[in-house]
Design a protein around this motif. Sequence first.
Motif, PDB file in Angstrom:
ATOM      1  N   THR A   1       0.864  -1.194   0.000  1.00 16.35           N
ATOM      2  CA  THR A   1       0.000   0.000   0.000  1.00 16.35           C
ATOM      3  C   THR A   1       0.887   1.225   0.000  1.00 16.35           C
ATOM      4  O   THR A   1       2.099   1.141   0.206  1.00 16.35           O
ATOM      5  CB  THR A   1      -0.910   0.003   1.246  1.00 16.35           C
ATOM      6  OG1 THR A   1      -0.090  -0.023   2.400  1.00 16.35           O
ATOM      7  CG2 THR A   1      -1.844  -1.165   1.223  1.00 16.35           C
ATOM      8  N   ASP A   2       0.274   2.344  -0.187  1.00 14.10           N
ATOM      9  CA  ASP A   2       1.035   3.590  -0.242  1.00 14.10           C
ATOM     10  C   ASP A   2       0.981   4.297   1.106  1.00 14.10           C
ATOM     11  O   ASP A   2       0.009   4.197   1.870  1.00 14.10           O
ATOM     12  CB  ASP A   2       0.460   4.508  -1.321  1.00 14.10           C
ATOM     13  CG  ASP A   2       0.672   3.926  -2.712  1.00 14.10           C
ATOM     14  OD1 ASP A   2       1.642   3.143  -2.867  1.00 14.10           O
ATOM     15  OD2 ASP A   2      -0.112   4.236  -3.603  1.00 14.10           O
TER      16      ASP A   2
ATOM     17  N   GLY B   1       3.248   9.095   0.034  1.00 12.94           N
ATOM     18  CA  GLY B   1       2.772   8.368  -1.114  1.00 12.94           C
ATOM     19  C   GLY B   1       3.700   7.266  -1.584  1.00 12.94           C
ATOM     20  O   GLY B   1       3.419   6.597  -2.566  1.00 12.94           O
ATOM     21  N   CYS B   2       4.833   7.054  -0.931  1.00 11.53           N
ATOM     22  CA  CYS B   2       5.747   5.962  -1.293  1.00 11.53           C
ATOM     23  C   CYS B   2       5.127   4.641  -0.881  1.00 11.53           C
ATOM     24  O   CYS B   2       4.230   4.572  -0.038  1.00 11.53           O
ATOM     25  CB  CYS B   2       7.081   6.124  -0.581  1.00 11.53           C
ATOM     26  SG  CYS B   2       7.995   7.569  -1.099  1.00 11.53           S
TER      27      CYS B   2
ATOM     28  N   ARG C   1       5.145  -4.414   6.940  1.00  7.62           N
ATOM     29  CA  ARG C   1       4.726  -3.250   7.716  1.00  7.62           C
ATOM     30  C   ARG C   1       3.226  -3.030   7.568  1.00  7.62           C
ATOM     31  O   ARG C   1       2.540  -2.706   8.543  1.00  7.62           O
ATOM     32  CB  ARG C   1       5.518  -2.026   7.236  1.00  7.62           C
ATOM     33  CG  ARG C   1       5.357  -0.822   8.115  1.00  7.62           C
ATOM     34  CD  ARG C   1       6.458   0.197   7.836  1.00  7.62           C
ATOM     35  NE  ARG C   1       6.218   1.443   8.535  1.00  7.62           N
ATOM     36  CZ  ARG C   1       6.443   1.644   9.819  1.00  7.62           C
ATOM     37  NH1 ARG C   1       6.944   0.682  10.555  1.00  7.62           N
ATOM     38  NH2 ARG C   1       6.179   2.805  10.376  1.00  7.62           N
ATOM     39  N   ALA C   2       2.700  -3.243   6.381  1.00  6.38           N
ATOM     40  CA  ALA C   2       1.262  -3.077   6.150  1.00  6.38           C
ATOM     41  C   ALA C   2       0.478  -4.141   6.910  1.00  6.38           C
ATOM     42  O   ALA C   2      -0.594  -3.852   7.461  1.00  6.38           O
ATOM     43  CB  ALA C   2       0.951  -3.142   4.659  1.00  6.38           C
ATOM     44  N   GLU C   3       1.011  -5.375   6.977  1.00  6.52           N
ATOM     45  CA  GLU C   3       0.324  -6.447   7.726  1.00  6.52           C
ATOM     46  C   GLU C   3       0.253  -6.122   9.205  1.00  6.52           C
ATOM     47  O   GLU C   3      -0.675  -6.540   9.905  1.00  6.52           O
ATOM     48  CB  GLU C   3       1.043  -7.779   7.516  1.00  6.52           C
ATOM     49  CG  GLU C   3       0.824  -8.379   6.143  1.00  6.52           C
ATOM     50  CD  GLU C   3       1.638  -9.652   5.959  1.00  6.52           C
ATOM     51  OE1 GLU C   3       2.136 -10.209   6.967  1.00  6.52           O
ATOM     52  OE2 GLU C   3       1.793 -10.075   4.815  1.00  6.52           O
ATOM     53  N   LEU C   4       1.257  -5.415   9.727  1.00  2.68           N
ATOM     54  CA  LEU C   4       1.260  -5.038  11.142  1.00  2.68           C
ATOM     55  C   LEU C   4       0.322  -3.870  11.424  1.00  2.68           C
ATOM     56  O   LEU C   4       0.123  -3.504  12.581  1.00  2.68           O
ATOM     57  CB  LEU C   4       2.683  -4.678  11.587  1.00  2.68           C
ATOM     58  CG  LEU C   4       3.660  -5.856  11.624  1.00  2.68           C
ATOM     59  CD1 LEU C   4       5.071  -5.362  11.916  1.00  2.68           C
ATOM     60  CD2 LEU C   4       3.229  -6.867  12.669  1.00  2.68           C
ATOM     61  N   GLY C   5      -0.257  -3.257  10.383  1.00  5.38           N
ATOM     62  CA  GLY C   5      -1.245  -2.205  10.587  1.00  5.38           C
ATOM     63  C   GLY C   5      -0.726  -0.801  10.394  1.00  5.38           C
ATOM     64  O   GLY C   5      -1.445   0.166  10.664  1.00  5.38           O
ATOM     65  N   TYR C   6       0.496  -0.649   9.943  1.00  7.44           N
ATOM     66  CA  TYR C   6       1.033   0.686   9.718  1.00  7.44           C
ATOM     67  C   TYR C   6       0.515   1.247   8.399  1.00  7.44           C
ATOM     68  O   TYR C   6       0.405   0.529   7.414  1.00  7.44           O
ATOM     69  CB  TYR C   6       2.565   0.659   9.683  1.00  7.44           C
ATOM     70  CG  TYR C   6       3.182   0.359  11.036  1.00  7.44           C
ATOM     71  CD1 TYR C   6       3.287   1.358  11.997  1.00  7.44           C
ATOM     72  CD2 TYR C   6       3.654  -0.905  11.338  1.00  7.44           C
ATOM     73  CE1 TYR C   6       3.852   1.095  13.238  1.00  7.44           C
ATOM     74  CE2 TYR C   6       4.217  -1.178  12.567  1.00  7.44           C
ATOM     75  CZ  TYR C   6       4.315  -0.176  13.519  1.00  7.44           C
ATOM     76  OH  TYR C   6       4.864  -0.431  14.737  1.00  7.44           O
ATOM     77  N   THR C   7       0.223   2.541   8.402  1.00  4.02           N
ATOM     78  CA  THR C   7      -0.252   3.203   7.181  1.00  4.02           C
ATOM     79  C   THR C   7       0.746   4.244   6.697  1.00  4.02           C
ATOM     80  O   THR C   7       0.465   4.960   5.743  1.00  4.02           O
ATOM     81  CB  THR C   7      -1.608   3.887   7.452  1.00  4.02           C
ATOM     82  OG1 THR C   7      -1.443   4.808   8.522  1.00  4.02           O
ATOM     83  CG2 THR C   7      -2.671   2.872   7.764  1.00  4.02           C
ATOM     84  N   TYR C   8       1.909   4.336   7.357  1.00  2.00           N
ATOM     85  CA  TYR C   8       2.921   5.308   6.956  1.00  2.00           C
ATOM     86  C   TYR C   8       4.269   4.594   6.863  1.00  2.00           C
ATOM     87  O   TYR C   8       4.482   3.523   7.448  1.00  2.00           O
ATOM     88  CB  TYR C   8       2.986   6.494   7.934  1.00  2.00           C
ATOM     89  CG  TYR C   8       3.196   6.088   9.376  1.00  2.00           C
ATOM     90  CD1 TYR C   8       4.474   6.041   9.914  1.00  2.00           C
ATOM     91  CD2 TYR C   8       2.114   5.771  10.192  1.00  2.00           C
ATOM     92  CE1 TYR C   8       4.674   5.665  11.219  1.00  2.00           C
ATOM     93  CE2 TYR C   8       2.304   5.402  11.491  1.00  2.00           C
ATOM     94  CZ  TYR C   8       3.589   5.343  12.028  1.00  2.00           C
ATOM     95  OH  TYR C   8       3.785   4.966  13.312  1.00  2.00           O
ATOM     96  N   CYS C   9       5.196   5.222   6.127  1.00  2.00           N
ATOM     97  CA  CYS C   9       6.497   4.597   5.899  1.00  2.00           C
ATOM     98  C   CYS C   9       7.475   4.977   7.010  1.00  2.00           C
ATOM     99  O   CYS C   9       7.119   5.658   7.965  1.00  2.00           O
ATOM    100  CB  CYS C   9       7.035   5.005   4.531  1.00  2.00           C
ATOM    101  SG  CYS C   9       7.435   6.758   4.419  1.00  2.00           S
TER     102      CYS C   9
END
Length: 165
Positions: free
Chosen positions: A3-4, A9-10, A16-24
């Motif tokens: 995801t971005d 927007g990167c 990281r997305a599986e752990l629930g993070y929405t930011y890089c």
Amino acid sequence: MSTDCIGCGCGIPAERAELGYTYCTAPDCQARFRRGPTVTAVAVNKSGDAFRVAGTTEIAARAAAGEFAQKNTGLGTEHVDTPPRVPAPRRPVTRRPARAVRPTWTPAQENIVRLYADMGLSPRQIAERARANTPRLNITENLAVRVLSTPRSAAELARKHGPRR
């Protein structure tokens, strides 16, 4: 699954997305979106740091209350001039003349013990041989150790090694 980032927007890695993070993990995005407890390291005298896990407001309140302030470790280390101590007058020491220590064994016992010791026997072997050969002298292992622990007399040394020059 990628995801971005909601900040820049990167793309975000799948883990990281599986752990629930929405930011890089970019520093700008971390500074804007990161939430959670703050881990603060508090220096402790003569040991490792103590770690406190708390929100930023709680840490700020505890710091304002002085909980993390440096403690006064210099108590009692200031130099203060004190008057010199006057030593008490010393009494003269009276020495008693040393008493001559007489051995508790007979010359015959000493002769047998030293004879067997010169042959290279241990105190136990001396006691066994003396018990077999001269039982009337009552030489024990303890007596052999005591005799061998005392220095030889000057007369005995002269007999054994000849007169000193």
